[in-house]
Write an enzyme that holds these catalytic residues in place. Structure first.
Site: not given
Length: 404
Positions: A192-193, A196, A245, A266, A335
């Site tokens: 889940c970059a 970046g 998916d 993340d 977060c």
């Protein structure tokens, strides 16, 4: 700045308007904020100038130049939407603690920078250049590679930013990425970059040596990170779009099952911890325009979106965990401050079949203490650490001999 100030106070302003029998329209909010002098930095209130043109203003202000008045409920005072209120109450319980933590989310965030150690080995060198340019800057109190500017400044004027020596990144984000502790020569993934931001920091940890996979479901978003890597001098990153998916297997991930040394997850989340930086996200996350909609729509849509997000987080956690080899490290990050997105996801994972060969493994010498009590998790909040709100869990996959 004024618009953001109104957004930070929207629930309280709306409450005052409702008490006066008025609709919560954008115009009513702005005139109320100006007339009451409720936005810091405006220098004065404009009641006298506005009273003649807006006769309804007198009934809203009602002689009070403080936004919070007797009769206003705690949830409104703390600017918390209905969809997040149960989770926040569950996280903190005690009203005094809840109030302190939520008040932290109401404050404006400073501007934090991360020093790119690929281009500048010593933080003091970058800090000196920024101070010499006339900016008031200090080292971040927790992150050893962070610099903080208390005032808002045009980013392009900050020395080193355009050349990749420093990068905007909240200190909390720096700290959770540091938990990965990536080493030169390893095989690492940033899951889940996005564009970046944490990928750049991980590459610096690795000293540009080894292989770093930047993974996301959005190929366009990954591609936007290419320019950032070039500016930062990062050369060990391979971008890969993965299957969005979660009911289908991802071929790329399947071929690399149990082969990576470390993986940072993340996870997509509600973003509650970033409210001080994005005050309108209290409403926009629920799918409403920041200035329109009604509270019931907000509550329903927000609750529905959160309910749909939780299984996705668990799927992502499991898929990322499959990439890690025995003895390797997995860091799960959000977060958010809501327990259902944080420790409950970890508990569910560890109690399931895929978590059988994993255990929580918080570092004992990290620069920020893990939570009191169990010490299993890192929780960062604006009220305690003056960072955005973050949750992090560090897990290690057992070696083969440990599993026997």
């Amino acid at each position: 700045q004024f618009t953001e100030g109104v957004s930070r106070r929207q629930y309280r302003i709306d409450w005052r308007l409702r008490e006066a029998g008025l609709d919560s329209t954008p115009e009513h909010r702005v005139i109320t904020a100006l007339g009451g002098g409720y936005i810091e930095g405006m220098g004065k209130n404009y009641f006298d100038e506005l009273d003649a043109s807006y006769p309804w203003l007198r009934s809203v202000i009602a002689g009070s130049m403080t936004l919070e008045v007797e009769g206003m409920d705690l949830q409104t005072r703390l600017e918390c939407p209905d969809w997040a209120w149960p989770g926040l109450k569950g996280a903190y319980g005690d009203e005094r603690i809840l109030t302190k933590q939520a008040r932290g989310l109401q404050q404006a965030a400073p501007l934090d920078l991360r020093v790119n150690t690929l281009k500048c080995e010593r933080r003091d060198d970058a800090l000196r250049d920024i101070r010499d340019a006339g900016f008031r800057a200090t080292p971040t109190p927790w992150s050893p590679i962070g610099i903080r500017l208390e005032q808002r400044v045009p980013l392009g004027k900050i020395p080193g930013l355009l050349s990749g020596i420093v990068e905007p990144q909240d200190e909390g984000s720096q700290l959770v990425a540091a938990l990965l502790d990536a080493r030169p020569g390893e095989r690492v993934a940033d899951y889940c970059a996005g564009t970046g931001g944490k990928t750049l920091q991980i590459s610096a940890q690795m000293q540009n040596k080894g292989r770093l996979y930047s993974l996301d479901v959005d190929a366009d978003r990954l591609e936007r990170g290419r320019t950032r890597c070039a500016k930062a001098g990062v050369s060990n990153v391979e971008r890969q779009a993965v299957q969005a998916d979660m009911t289908r297997k991802d071929k790329w991930c399947k071929r690399r099952k149990r082969t990576l040394d470390r993986v940072l997850v993340d996870a997509p989340c509600s973003g509650v911890g970033s409210w001080r930086r994005k005050p309108d996200a209290r409403r926009t996350w629920a799918g409403l325009n920041t200035m329109d909609g009604n509270s019931q729509d907000e509550a329903d849509r927000g609750a529905e979106r959160l309910a749909n997000l939780l299984p996705l987080q668990q799927h992502i956690l499991k898929r990322a965990a499959r990439l890690v080899k025995p003895g390797g490290r997995l860091v799960y990050v959000t977060c958010s401050l809501l327990p259902e997105e944080n420790e409950r996801q970890i508990e569910e994972f560890l109690q399931g079949n895929e978590g059988a060969d994993w255990h929580l493994d918080p570092p004992r010498d990290f620069c920020v203490p893990f939570e009191a009590g169990s010490g299993d998790y890192l929780r960062l909040t604006p009220a305690i650490h003056n960072t955005d709100g973050f949750f992090a869990a560090v897990l290690t996959r057992k070696n083969v001999l440990e599993s026997i």
